[in-house]
Motif scaffolding. Structure first.
Motif, PDB file in Angstrom:
ATOM      1  N   LEU A 116      -8.055 -13.757 -32.258  1.00  0.00           N
ATOM      2  CA  LEU A 116      -9.226 -13.389 -31.457  1.00  0.00           C
ATOM      3  C   LEU A 116      -8.849 -12.594 -30.215  1.00  0.00           C
ATOM      4  N   LEU A 117      -7.773 -12.987 -29.562  1.00  0.00           N
ATOM      5  CA  LEU A 117      -7.412 -12.334 -28.300  1.00  0.00           C
ATOM      6  C   LEU A 117      -7.112 -10.847 -28.476  1.00  0.00           C
ATOM      7  N   PRO A 118      -6.248 -10.469 -29.436  1.00  0.00           N
ATOM      8  CA  PRO A 118      -6.016  -9.025 -29.621  1.00  0.00           C
ATOM      9  C   PRO A 118      -7.288  -8.289 -30.032  1.00  0.00           C
ATOM     10  N   ALA A 119      -8.135  -8.945 -30.857  1.00  0.00           N
ATOM     11  CA  ALA A 119      -9.385  -8.312 -31.275  1.00  0.00           C
ATOM     12  C   ALA A 119     -10.266  -8.043 -30.056  1.00  0.00           C
ATOM     13  N   ALA A 120     -10.348  -9.034 -29.169  1.00  0.00           N
ATOM     14  CA  ALA A 120     -11.155  -8.876 -27.957  1.00  0.00           C
ATOM     15  C   ALA A 120     -10.616  -7.736 -27.095  1.00  0.00           C
ATOM     16  N   THR A 121      -9.297  -7.666 -26.967  1.00  0.00           N
ATOM     17  CA  THR A 121      -8.685  -6.576 -26.203  1.00  0.00           C
ATOM     18  C   THR A 121      -9.082  -5.230 -26.799  1.00  0.00           C
ATOM     19  N   GLY A 122      -9.065  -5.158 -28.133  1.00  0.00           N
ATOM     20  CA  GLY A 122      -9.414  -3.917 -28.817  1.00  0.00           C
ATOM     21  C   GLY A 122     -10.839  -3.495 -28.531  1.00  0.00           C
ATOM     22  N   VAL A 123     -11.761  -4.462 -28.614  1.00  0.00           N
ATOM     23  CA  VAL A 123     -13.176  -4.173 -28.347  1.00  0.00           C
ATOM     24  C   VAL A 123     -13.347  -3.668 -26.917  1.00  0.00           C
ATOM     25  N   LEU A 124     -12.693  -4.346 -25.987  1.00  0.00           N
ATOM     26  CA  LEU A 124     -12.767  -3.971 -24.577  1.00  0.00           C
ATOM     27  C   LEU A 124     -12.252  -2.548 -24.375  1.00  0.00           C
ATOM     28  N   PHE A 125     -11.148  -2.245 -25.040  1.00  0.00           N
ATOM     29  CA  PHE A 125     -10.519  -0.932 -24.931  1.00  0.00           C
ATOM     30  C   PHE A 125     -11.485   0.165 -25.393  1.00  0.00           C
ATOM     31  N   ILE A 126     -12.122  -0.072 -26.559  1.00  0.00           N
ATOM     32  CA  ILE A 126     -13.048   0.930 -27.100  1.00  0.00           C
ATOM     33  C   ILE A 126     -14.265   1.087 -26.194  1.00  0.00           C
ATOM     34  N   ALA A 127     -14.717  -0.043 -25.625  1.00  0.00           N
ATOM     35  CA  ALA A 127     -15.859   0.012 -24.709  1.00  0.00           C
ATOM     36  C   ALA A 127     -15.525   0.884 -23.499  1.00  0.00           C
ATOM     37  N   TRP A 186     -13.291   3.159 -23.360  1.00  0.00           N
ATOM     38  CA  TRP A 186     -13.136   4.523 -23.890  1.00  0.00           C
ATOM     39  C   TRP A 186     -14.490   5.245 -23.899  1.00  0.00           C
ATOM     40  N   TYR A 187     -15.489   4.566 -24.517  1.00  0.00           N
ATOM     41  CA  TYR A 187     -16.834   5.162 -24.560  1.00  0.00           C
ATOM     42  C   TYR A 187     -17.388   5.390 -23.157  1.00  0.00           C
ATOM     43  N   ALA A 188     -17.158   4.414 -22.285  1.00  0.00           N
ATOM     44  CA  ALA A 188     -17.690   4.501 -20.924  1.00  0.00           C
ATOM     45  C   ALA A 188     -17.119   5.719 -20.206  1.00  0.00           C
ATOM     46  N   VAL A 189     -15.805   5.913 -20.343  1.00  0.00           N
ATOM     47  CA  VAL A 189     -15.166   7.058 -19.688  1.00  0.00           C
ATOM     48  C   VAL A 189     -15.712   8.358 -20.275  1.00  0.00           C
ATOM     49  N   ARG A 190     -15.773   8.370 -21.601  1.00  0.00           N
ATOM     50  CA  ARG A 190     -16.203   9.582 -22.292  1.00  0.00           C
ATOM     51  C   ARG A 190     -17.603  10.010 -21.831  1.00  0.00           C
ATOM     52  N   PHE A 220     -15.202  17.363 -24.321  1.00  0.00           N
ATOM     53  CA  PHE A 220     -14.278  17.714 -25.403  1.00  0.00           C
ATOM     54  C   PHE A 220     -12.862  17.189 -25.139  1.00  0.00           C
ATOM     55  N   LEU A 221     -12.573  16.907 -23.849  1.00  0.00           N
ATOM     56  CA  LEU A 221     -11.238  16.427 -23.491  1.00  0.00           C
ATOM     57  C   LEU A 221     -10.943  15.051 -24.068  1.00  0.00           C
ATOM     58  N   LEU A 222     -11.982  14.252 -24.243  1.00  0.00           N
ATOM     59  CA  LEU A 222     -11.766  12.900 -24.770  1.00  0.00           C
ATOM     60  C   LEU A 222     -12.779  12.631 -25.873  1.00  0.00           C
ATOM     61  N   PRO A 223     -12.429  12.935 -27.110  1.00  0.00           N
ATOM     62  CA  PRO A 223     -13.367  12.673 -28.198  1.00  0.00           C
ATOM     63  C   PRO A 223     -13.621  11.171 -28.319  1.00  0.00           C
ATOM     64  N   SER A 224     -14.795  10.798 -28.717  1.00  0.00           N
ATOM     65  CA  SER A 224     -15.104   9.378 -28.886  1.00  0.00           C
ATOM     66  C   SER A 224     -14.506   8.898 -30.205  1.00  0.00           C
ATOM     67  N   PRO A 225     -14.304   7.573 -30.335  1.00  0.00           N
ATOM     68  CA  PRO A 225     -13.791   7.034 -31.600  1.00  0.00           C
ATOM     69  C   PRO A 225     -14.619   7.515 -32.789  1.00  0.00           C
ATOM     70  N   GLY A 226     -15.915   7.609 -32.612  1.00  0.00           N
ATOM     71  CA  GLY A 226     -16.784   8.077 -33.695  1.00  0.00           C
ATOM     72  C   GLY A 226     -16.419   9.486 -34.137  1.00  0.00           C
ATOM     73  N   GLU A 227     -16.178  10.370 -33.174  1.00  0.00           N
ATOM     74  CA  GLU A 227     -15.811  11.747 -33.505  1.00  0.00           C
ATOM     75  C   GLU A 227     -14.473  11.807 -34.246  1.00  0.00           C
ATOM     76  N   ILE A 228     -13.580  10.916 -33.842  1.00  0.00           N
ATOM     77  CA  ILE A 228     -12.263  10.911 -34.496  1.00  0.00           C
ATOM     78  C   ILE A 228     -12.404  10.476 -35.947  1.00  0.00           C
ATOM     79  N   ILE A 229     -13.242   9.452 -36.165  1.00  0.00           N
ATOM     80  CA  ILE A 229     -13.493   9.026 -37.553  1.00  0.00           C
ATOM     81  C   ILE A 229     -14.136  10.183 -38.323  1.00  0.00           C
ATOM     82  N   GLY A 230     -15.009  10.913 -37.637  1.00  0.00           N
ATOM     83  CA  GLY A 230     -15.612  12.094 -38.247  1.00  0.00           C
ATOM     84  C   GLY A 230     -14.569  13.124 -38.649  1.00  0.00           C
TER      85      GLY A 230
END
Lengths: 263, 261
Positions: free
Chosen positions: A9-20, A22-26, A35-45
């Motif tokens: 759970l702990l690493p998973a929580a860290t991951g979620v926090l990290f992505i959050a 990321w989106y916030a900064v973006r 364009f300098l920081l693509p969102s995780p969604g764009e990368i999956i795209g």
């Protein structure tokens, strides 16, 4: 809560926090800077649109990394054996082994392309050079660190030199060998990537992830560039995971590093 | 020279044995000793008296500087097949099971696997570890590891067993048990033993002869014959004579040690 669950759970929580974050900064960036920081969604795209290219490049890089890695294991083991047999050989070769490690691959690459040709061959050689040093140093250390009393015991039982090496020194060196192998496993994909970046460009179809990175950055396809980085990470994880697995197979029954502490 | 016809030829024969390291101090100075087959000889003395060195010379692990050393009429190198060494540490190969460890000397000698297996099983039975045959060393206690080490030494049916403080790192109870077991095994397999120890009680319990050594240079100070009949058991330790002898040897050892300082 069980310890095991917490460890998931702990690493998973860290991951979620990290992505959050990321989106916030973006989305706090102004629109023309996003364009300098693509969102995780764009990368999956980017995976969706460039998937075939990336998979092809990843296979090429994996091939180069694997060949260089395996070659380094084979040659370093043989050299370590020679080094362990005589301290004279050790003393005379060590400085040059150090030097081999210091060779700046980026500078060496253009010459290497002339020597062995571009593409896979150069990538293999560069990966080999990067993996070689930690392997040879650790394996040699292992081969000369055998318990002195057990060596005497073998001599007393009139063990032949090959018996001493294969029944005693080699198995005793395994933990050291795997230490070197883990370091080399993290280096191999990086080595192949660097090799490809510097020597893969003129290989045409044989280009790997390094070559893809050059293309994507020249085309300003930043999400695809991030996707390339992600693929490289996965490749690295696969290498390390395989080595960790092999190490477990070889050592868990007897080596202290695998001792269960809960009994 | 006249020899009594019935006298056994010595298994180990030391004549003016001398050991020096380089040009430095004399570690062993003109040691004379004849060990008959079946002797159990303990070497005891202050640290630096060369008792471990003497053992290593007999084992052929280190060359002598002067004098002669014969085992069964041959040099230690020639007689290598007749002797086995037990180190202070168990010196087991951690990646092998107990049974495989016992089989190492046989394997080095090229004994085929099926014969090896049979011998290993028999010798492990002897040290009462048959049920731990497939355990790795890290799963064994200190006493059990030492038993495996002894079993390994016995696997080649040696004539001469050299033991360098084998029980020094074990607790008192385990040590006493292993002492009794060692003598029980000796009843079954008539080997001759040289046994280095720091423990007077252990030396008196095990030995037929005790050599008290003095240091700087290493010499045999006094030899004591231990009169108790074999087989000896735990009951031997309760006897008056045993205690008297332990006291006597302890006193002797202390006088040797104080003379040295």
């Amino acid at each position: 809560m069980s310890k095991r669950l917490l460890n998931l759970l702990l690493p998973a929580a860290t991951g979620v926090l990290f992505i959050a974050v990321w989106y916030a900064v973006r989305f706090s960036l102004s629109e023309d800077m996003q364009f300098l920081l693509p969102s995780p969604g764009e990368i999956i795209g980017a995976f969706r649109t460039n998937g075939a290219d990336l998979a092809h490049a990843a296979l090429n890089t994996a091939e180069g990394a694997l060949l260089g890695f395996v070659g380094a294991i084979a040659i370093s083991s043989l050299l370590a054996l020679a080094l362990s047999v005589s301290s004279l050989v050790r003393v005379s070769l060590y400085p040059y082994l150090m030097m081999l490690q210091m060779i700046p691959v980026i500078i060496f690459a253009p010459i290497l392309i002339l020597w062995v040709g571009p593409g896979l061959k150069s990538v293999v050689v560069i990966t080999f050079l990067i993996c070689f040093f930690p392997l040879v140093v650790n394996t040699t250390q292992g081969l000369v660190s055998t318990d002195r009393n057990i060596v005497e015991l073998f001599r007393m039982y009139r063990a032949t030199r090959p018996q001493e090496i294969f029944l005693l020194r080699a198995p005793a060196a395994l933990p050291y060998f795997f230490t070197g192998l883990r370091i080399a496993a993290t280096l191999a994909p990086i080595g192949a990537l660097v090799g490809d970046y510097t020597a893969g460009s003129s290989a045409g179809d044989g280009g790997g992830l390094g070559f893809q990175a050059i293309i994507y950055s020249s085309q300003a396809k930043y999400p695809a560039l991030f996707a390339t980085a992600a693929v490289t990470c996965v490749l690295g994880f696969v290498f390390v995971a395989v080595v960790v697995g092999l190490s477990w197979l070889a050592l868990h029954q007897w080596h202290d590093s695998y001792e269960r502490t809960d009994n | 020279m006249f020899r009594a016809p019935m006298a056994a030829t010595p298994l180990v024969d030391l004549h003016d044995l001398t050991k020096r390291y380089g040009e430095g101090s004399v570690v062993l100075d003109r040691i004379n000793l004849a060990a008959a087959p079946g002797d159990f000889i303990s070497l005891i003395g202050p640290s630096g008296c060369g008792k471990s060195t003497l053992l290593r010379l007999i084992a052929g692990l280190s060359p002598l500087t002067g004098g002669s050393l014969l085992i069964d009429g041959r040099t230690p190198e020639e007689a290598a097949a007749e002797l086995a060494f037990v180190f202070q540490e168990p010196t087991l190969l951690p990646w092998l099971t107990a049974a495989q460890n016992v089989g190492v000397p046989l394997k080095l000698r090229g004994v085929p696997a099926d014969q090896r297996l049979a011998t290993c099983a028999r010798v492990l039975e002897l040290v009462r570890l048959a049920d731990r045959a497939h355990a790795h060393p890290r799963q064994l206690s200190g006493g059990q590891k030492m038993r495996v080490s002894i079993a390994r030494a016995l696997s080649l049916s040696p004539k001469l067993l050299l033991l360098d403080e084998p029980f020094g790192a074990l607790d008192e109870m385990t040590r006493e048990h292993l002492n009794e077991e060692l003598l029980a095994i000796r009843e079954a397999q008539a080997w001759t033993a040289f046994f280095v120890t720091h423990s007077v009680a252990e030396a008196v319990f095990l030995s037929s002869r005790i050599l008290v050594m003095s240091a700087n240079p290493g010499r045999v100070h006094t030899e004591i014959a231990v009169p108790f009949a074999y087989p000896r058991t735990a009951a031997t330790r309760l006897s008056r004579e045993y205690h008297d002898l332990v006291t006597e040897v302890s006193r002797l050892l202390r006088s040797v040690e104080t003379a040295d300082t």
